[in-house]
Write a protein that holds these residues in place. Sequence first.
Motif, PDB file in Angstrom:
ATOM      1  N   VAL A 232       5.004  12.647  -3.777  1.00 59.53           N
ATOM      2  CA  VAL A 232       5.933  13.242  -2.819  1.00 59.53           C
ATOM      3  C   VAL A 232       6.079  12.304  -1.633  1.00 59.53           C
ATOM      4  N   ASP A 233       7.250  12.360  -1.009  1.00 61.84           N
ATOM      5  CA  ASP A 233       7.473  11.590   0.214  1.00 61.84           C
ATOM      6  C   ASP A 233       6.803  12.306   1.375  1.00 61.84           C
ATOM      7  N   ALA A 234       6.082  11.559   2.188  1.00 62.61           N
ATOM      8  CA  ALA A 234       5.391  12.154   3.330  1.00 62.61           C
ATOM      9  C   ALA A 234       6.385  12.479   4.439  1.00 62.61           C
ATOM     10  N   GLU A 235       6.164  13.613   5.086  1.00 61.66           N
ATOM     11  CA  GLU A 235       6.939  13.971   6.272  1.00 61.66           C
ATOM     12  C   GLU A 235       6.172  13.477   7.498  1.00 61.66           C
ATOM     13  N   LEU A 236       6.742  12.515   8.200  1.00 60.99           N
ATOM     14  CA  LEU A 236       6.081  11.917   9.352  1.00 60.99           C
ATOM     15  C   LEU A 236       6.661  12.517  10.629  1.00 60.99           C
ATOM     16  N   THR A 237       5.809  13.102  11.441  1.00 63.53           N
ATOM     17  CA  THR A 237       6.260  13.777  12.653  1.00 63.53           C
ATOM     18  C   THR A 237       6.046  12.948  13.912  1.00 63.53           C
ATOM     19  N   GLU A 238       5.348  11.835  13.797  1.00 57.71           N
ATOM     20  CA  GLU A 238       5.124  10.962  14.956  1.00 57.71           C
ATOM     21  C   GLU A 238       5.024   9.529  14.474  1.00 57.71           C
ATOM     22  N   CYS A 239       5.743   8.645  15.153  1.00 58.27           N
ATOM     23  CA  CYS A 239       5.714   7.209  14.840  1.00 58.27           C
ATOM     24  C   CYS A 239       5.944   6.448  16.138  1.00 58.27           C
ATOM     25  N   VAL A 240       4.880   5.915  16.701  1.00 54.79           N
ATOM     26  CA  VAL A 240       4.938   5.283  18.020  1.00 54.79           C
ATOM     27  C   VAL A 240       4.290   3.909  17.950  1.00 54.79           C
ATOM     28  N   GLY A 241       4.918   2.918  18.567  1.00 57.71           N
ATOM     29  CA  GLY A 241       4.319   1.596  18.704  1.00 57.71           C
ATOM     30  C   GLY A 241       4.693   0.605  17.630  1.00 57.71           C
ATOM     31  N   VAL A 242       5.530   1.008  16.655  1.00 61.38           N
ATOM     32  CA  VAL A 242       6.020   0.112  15.610  1.00 61.38           C
ATOM     33  C   VAL A 242       7.514   0.371  15.421  1.00 61.38           C
ATOM     34  N   ALA A 243       8.167  -0.502  14.642  1.00 61.05           N
ATOM     35  CA  ALA A 243       9.606  -0.367  14.445  1.00 61.05           C
ATOM     36  C   ALA A 243       9.966   0.832  13.581  1.00 61.05           C
ATOM     37  N   GLY A 244       9.050   1.240  12.709  1.00 62.52           N
ATOM     38  CA  GLY A 244       9.321   2.377  11.833  1.00 62.52           C
ATOM     39  C   GLY A 244       8.098   2.758  11.037  1.00 62.52           C
ATOM     40  N   CYS A 245       8.133   3.956  10.442  1.00 64.38           N
ATOM     41  CA  CYS A 245       7.028   4.451   9.617  1.00 64.38           C
ATOM     42  C   CYS A 245       7.597   5.084   8.356  1.00 64.38           C
ATOM     43  N   ARG A 246       6.806   5.080   7.312  1.00 62.32           N
ATOM     44  CA  ARG A 246       7.148   5.753   6.063  1.00 62.32           C
ATOM     45  C   ARG A 246       5.850   6.115   5.369  1.00 62.32           C
ATOM     46  N   GLY A 247       5.940   6.962   4.336  1.00 57.56           N
ATOM     47  CA  GLY A 247       4.701   7.341   3.669  1.00 57.56           C
ATOM     48  C   GLY A 247       4.935   8.121   2.393  1.00 57.56           C
ATOM     49  N   SER A 248       3.880   8.243   1.597  1.00 58.70           N
ATOM     50  CA  SER A 248       3.941   9.009   0.355  1.00 58.70           C
ATOM     51  C   SER A 248       2.534   9.463  -0.022  1.00 58.70           C
ATOM     52  N   TYR A 249       2.489  10.541  -0.834  1.00 52.59           N
ATOM     53  CA  TYR A 249       1.238  11.080  -1.349  1.00 52.59           C
ATOM     54  C   TYR A 249       1.295  11.032  -2.873  1.00 52.59           C
ATOM     55  N   PHE A 250       0.275  10.446  -3.491  1.00 53.19           N
ATOM     56  CA  PHE A 250       0.207  10.340  -4.949  1.00 53.19           C
ATOM     57  C   PHE A 250      -1.010  11.101  -5.464  1.00 53.19           C
ATOM     58  N   HIS A 251      -0.819  11.853  -6.538  1.00 54.77           N
ATOM     59  CA  HIS A 251      -1.934  12.567  -7.166  1.00 54.77           C
ATOM     60  C   HIS A 251      -1.800  12.487  -8.675  1.00 54.77           C
ATOM     61  N   SER A 252      -2.948  12.315  -9.355  1.00 55.18           N
ATOM     62  CA  SER A 252      -2.988  12.440 -10.810  1.00 55.18           C
ATOM     63  C   SER A 252      -4.276  13.155 -11.196  1.00 55.18           C
ATOM     64  N   GLN A 253      -4.223  13.846 -12.328  1.00 56.57           N
ATOM     65  CA  GLN A 253      -5.411  14.564 -12.805  1.00 56.57           C
ATOM     66  C   GLN A 253      -5.423  14.568 -14.317  1.00 56.57           C
ATOM     67  N   GLU A 254      -6.638  14.700 -14.874  1.00 54.83           N
ATOM     68  CA  GLU A 254      -6.820  14.699 -16.310  1.00 54.83           C
ATOM     69  C   GLU A 254      -7.533  15.976 -16.756  1.00 54.83           C
TER      70      GLU A 254
END
Length: 260
Positions: A232-254
């Motif tokens: 899933v794409d991460a929802e970023l609510t704060e991004c300070v001190g850089v030109a931009g932010c992005r993120g993601s969460y990965f999960h797998s299970q067996e």
Amino acid sequence: MHSSSRRCASGVVPGVLVSVGLLSGCGDSLTTEHVDLAGLSDRTLTYSLADVDLFEVPQAPGSHRVTVTFSQANGERCTRLNDGATATFNGQPMKLEQGGVDGTAGRDLCMPTRAIFDYNPDEWAKLPPADARIVIQDASHSVLLTAKNGQAKREFTFDGTAPLERMLRGQTYAFRWTPAGEKLAAAGASLLPEGGVVTAQMSVTKAENRISFTVPAQLGPATHLLTLKGEVDAELTECVGVAGCRGSYFHSQEQVVAVQ
């Protein structure tokens, strides 16, 4: 060996060790440019979470890890963060890798500046989802990133009335992703027979936080290892001190299931 005129290029390696901006192959004579944190203010900061649950296999390093990575410099530059900077994950210390040129692989590689935090999945599973706040700072500058539900144990839960122990060929099965409210950007499901080497990749239908797939009718009856993956794409609510932010969460299970 490669010519020193070759431009550095960043890459992404998905899967167990989810990490953004990994090794960049460069020329033999590449040199490190030392910068303070303010010198990284024009970069993009990427938050990635790896949550990989394997069945009866020792967990590989990075299987449960948060990584925040600064993008590489433009052109022929390779930067290294000066000593003295610190990074924290919700107040807990992160391991800070300063980046710069690494020649141990036989040629110069430009390593990114990044911070990593290895978490205990059992501890996170006992807690409600919480935002993750990353703080990186030195005497020159501060970088802040907050990811909604960035501290949460993710999993697929069988959308049925009983524990999933067997699967019938030709039958459709559904699973729900948690935490609820996150929309899957990508998902996959596969079955590997015990002692086999050929994995059956199944066509997955996504609907918000729910996936479904049909067990192939031609699959032979046997014990199989079911693997589910989602991102899933991460929802970023704060991004300070850089030109931009992005993120993601990965999960797998067996999970082991009997296919009949």
